[in-house]
Design a protein around this motif. Sequence first.
Motif, PDB file in Angstrom:
ATOM      1  N   THR A 215      12.357  77.690  99.644  1.00  0.00           N
ATOM      2  CA  THR A 215      12.209  76.367  99.044  1.00  0.00           C
ATOM      3  C   THR A 215      12.814  75.277  99.930  1.00  0.00           C
ATOM      4  O   THR A 215      13.614  75.564 100.833  1.00  0.00           O
ATOM      5  CB  THR A 215      12.897  76.301  97.666  1.00  0.00           C
ATOM      6  OG1 THR A 215      14.312  76.379  97.851  1.00  0.00           O
ATOM      7  CG2 THR A 215      12.401  77.400  96.740  1.00  0.00           C
ATOM      8  N   LEU A 216      12.450  74.052  99.622  1.00  0.00           N
ATOM      9  CA  LEU A 216      13.037  72.922 100.340  1.00  0.00           C
ATOM     10  C   LEU A 216      14.521  72.799 100.031  1.00  0.00           C
ATOM     11  O   LEU A 216      15.291  72.329 100.868  1.00  0.00           O
ATOM     12  CB  LEU A 216      12.302  71.631  99.991  1.00  0.00           C
ATOM     13  CG  LEU A 216      10.844  71.585 100.440  1.00  0.00           C
ATOM     14  CD1 LEU A 216      10.222  70.242 100.092  1.00  0.00           C
ATOM     15  CD2 LEU A 216      10.710  71.871 101.924  1.00  0.00           C
ATOM     16  N   MET A 217      14.945  73.241  98.849  1.00  0.00           N
ATOM     17  CA  MET A 217      16.371  73.255  98.535  1.00  0.00           C
ATOM     18  C   MET A 217      17.088  74.228  99.474  1.00  0.00           C
ATOM     19  O   MET A 217      18.163  73.923  99.986  1.00  0.00           O
ATOM     20  CB  MET A 217      16.604  73.642  97.075  1.00  0.00           C
ATOM     21  CG  MET A 217      18.058  73.503  96.664  1.00  0.00           C
ATOM     22  SD  MET A 217      18.701  71.812  96.811  1.00  0.00           S
ATOM     23  CE  MET A 217      17.977  71.075  95.365  1.00  0.00           C
ATOM     24  N   ASP A 218      16.479  75.396  99.712  1.00  0.00           N
ATOM     25  CA  ASP A 218      17.040  76.350 100.670  1.00  0.00           C
ATOM     26  C   ASP A 218      17.135  75.710 102.056  1.00  0.00           C
ATOM     27  O   ASP A 218      18.150  75.839 102.748  1.00  0.00           O
ATOM     28  CB  ASP A 218      16.176  77.611 100.765  1.00  0.00           C
ATOM     29  CG  ASP A 218      16.134  78.423  99.482  1.00  0.00           C
ATOM     30  OD1 ASP A 218      17.134  78.425  98.732  1.00  0.00           O
ATOM     31  OD2 ASP A 218      15.083  79.058  99.229  1.00  0.00           O
ATOM     32  N   ALA A 219      16.073  75.044 102.464  1.00  0.00           N
ATOM     33  CA  ALA A 219      16.041  74.395 103.775  1.00  0.00           C
ATOM     34  C   ALA A 219      17.135  73.337 103.885  1.00  0.00           C
ATOM     35  O   ALA A 219      17.828  73.251 104.906  1.00  0.00           O
ATOM     36  CB  ALA A 219      14.671  73.767 104.025  1.00  0.00           C
ATOM     37  N   ALA A 220      17.307  72.545 102.828  1.00  0.00           N
ATOM     38  CA  ALA A 220      18.340  71.505 102.832  1.00  0.00           C
ATOM     39  C   ALA A 220      19.731  72.124 102.957  1.00  0.00           C
ATOM     40  O   ALA A 220      20.591  71.601 103.678  1.00  0.00           O
ATOM     41  CB  ALA A 220      18.231  70.658 101.568  1.00  0.00           C
ATOM     42  N   ARG A 221      19.958  73.231 102.276  1.00  0.00           N
ATOM     43  CA  ARG A 221      21.267  73.907 102.372  1.00  0.00           C
ATOM     44  C   ARG A 221      21.517  74.418 103.794  1.00  0.00           C
ATOM     45  O   ARG A 221      22.615  74.292 104.321  1.00  0.00           O
ATOM     46  CB  ARG A 221      21.331  75.066 101.382  1.00  0.00           C
ATOM     47  CG  ARG A 221      21.549  74.630  99.963  1.00  0.00           C
ATOM     48  CD  ARG A 221      21.802  75.842  99.045  1.00  0.00           C
ATOM     49  NE  ARG A 221      21.759  75.415  97.667  1.00  0.00           N
ATOM     50  CZ  ARG A 221      20.774  75.674  96.812  1.00  0.00           C
ATOM     51  NH1 ARG A 221      19.751  76.415  97.178  1.00  0.00           N
ATOM     52  NH2 ARG A 221      20.818  75.225  95.578  1.00  0.00           N
ATOM     53  N   ILE A 222      20.478  74.994 104.396  1.00  0.00           N
ATOM     54  CA  ILE A 222      20.618  75.495 105.768  1.00  0.00           C
ATOM     55  C   ILE A 222      20.912  74.337 106.719  1.00  0.00           C
ATOM     56  O   ILE A 222      21.784  74.435 107.579  1.00  0.00           O
ATOM     57  CB  ILE A 222      19.353  76.264 106.206  1.00  0.00           C
ATOM     58  CG1 ILE A 222      19.199  77.539 105.376  1.00  0.00           C
ATOM     59  CG2 ILE A 222      19.406  76.585 107.701  1.00  0.00           C
ATOM     60  CD1 ILE A 222      17.835  78.226 105.526  1.00  0.00           C
ATOM     61  N   MET A 223      20.183  73.222 106.554  1.00  0.00           N
ATOM     62  CA  MET A 223      20.431  72.049 107.391  1.00  0.00           C
ATOM     63  C   MET A 223      21.872  71.577 107.244  1.00  0.00           C
ATOM     64  O   MET A 223      22.525  71.240 108.233  1.00  0.00           O
ATOM     65  CB  MET A 223      19.472  70.909 107.026  1.00  0.00           C
ATOM     66  CG  MET A 223      18.071  71.108 107.488  1.00  0.00           C
ATOM     67  SD  MET A 223      17.062  69.664 107.005  1.00  0.00           S
ATOM     68  CE  MET A 223      15.429  70.293 107.336  1.00  0.00           C
ATOM     69  N   SER A 224      22.355  71.554 106.021  1.00  0.00           N
ATOM     70  CA  SER A 224      23.729  71.130 105.768  1.00  0.00           C
ATOM     71  C   SER A 224      24.729  72.074 106.426  1.00  0.00           C
ATOM     72  O   SER A 224      25.675  71.632 107.079  1.00  0.00           O
ATOM     73  CB  SER A 224      23.972  71.061 104.261  1.00  0.00           C
ATOM     74  OG  SER A 224      25.307  70.706 103.997  1.00  0.00           O
TER      75      SER A 224
ATOM     76  N   GLY B 270      19.244  68.140 111.491  1.00  0.00           N
ATOM     77  CA  GLY B 270      18.295  67.351 110.734  1.00  0.00           C
ATOM     78  C   GLY B 270      16.887  67.906 110.737  1.00  0.00           C
ATOM     79  O   GLY B 270      15.982  67.308 110.170  1.00  0.00           O
ATOM     80  N   ALA B 271      16.695  69.039 111.389  1.00  0.00           N
ATOM     81  CA  ALA B 271      15.363  69.653 111.442  1.00  0.00           C
ATOM     82  C   ALA B 271      15.511  71.158 111.554  1.00  0.00           C
ATOM     83  O   ALA B 271      16.481  71.657 112.124  1.00  0.00           O
ATOM     84  CB  ALA B 271      14.586  69.120 112.643  1.00  0.00           C
ATOM     85  N   LEU B 272      14.527  71.839 110.991  1.00  0.00           N
ATOM     86  CA  LEU B 272      14.497  73.304 111.069  1.00  0.00           C
ATOM     87  C   LEU B 272      13.104  73.773 111.441  1.00  0.00           C
ATOM     88  O   LEU B 272      12.111  73.283 110.904  1.00  0.00           O
ATOM     89  CB  LEU B 272      14.834  73.931 109.711  1.00  0.00           C
ATOM     90  CG  LEU B 272      16.269  73.938 109.255  1.00  0.00           C
ATOM     91  CD1 LEU B 272      16.348  74.494 107.839  1.00  0.00           C
ATOM     92  CD2 LEU B 272      17.138  74.763 110.194  1.00  0.00           C
TER      93      LEU B 272
END
Length: 137
Positions: A20-29, A34-36
């Motif tokens: 999910t995008l929530m998962d992606a946001a956590r990984i970015m954090s 700022g990109a994955l």
Amino acid sequence: MTTAGEIMHAGARCVQEDETLMDAARIMSELDVGALPVCGPDNRLHGIITDRDIVVKCLAKGKNPDHMTAGHLAQGKPVTVDAGADSAQVLRTMQDHRIRRVPVIDDHRLVGMISEADLARHMSEEQVGHFVEVICR
């Protein structure tokens, strides 16, 4: 001659296209990026998503980042450079496509990412200044 492999930040971590995008946001954090890169089940690059993509294409449209996947936003063929490409080719590619980050590929596999900060550490002020001028138009 400096190559993309020497400029890049090695070991770029992928978000899987079904995450999910929530998962992606956590990984970015966690990684402070700022990109994955987005990878499929074959562990090959299928796209890139940015923090801006999450905000503009999901949150601002009232969509739920817990339900939208990274693969949904990673559309189109990503622009890449080969690990052996020289620094001039890296700059040209990023300028021609007006991108701030580019995945580095070796033998069809993702091996790293090059960002503006990576360019700044490996190139002259004049080269970086011209790059920023082109990208920000």
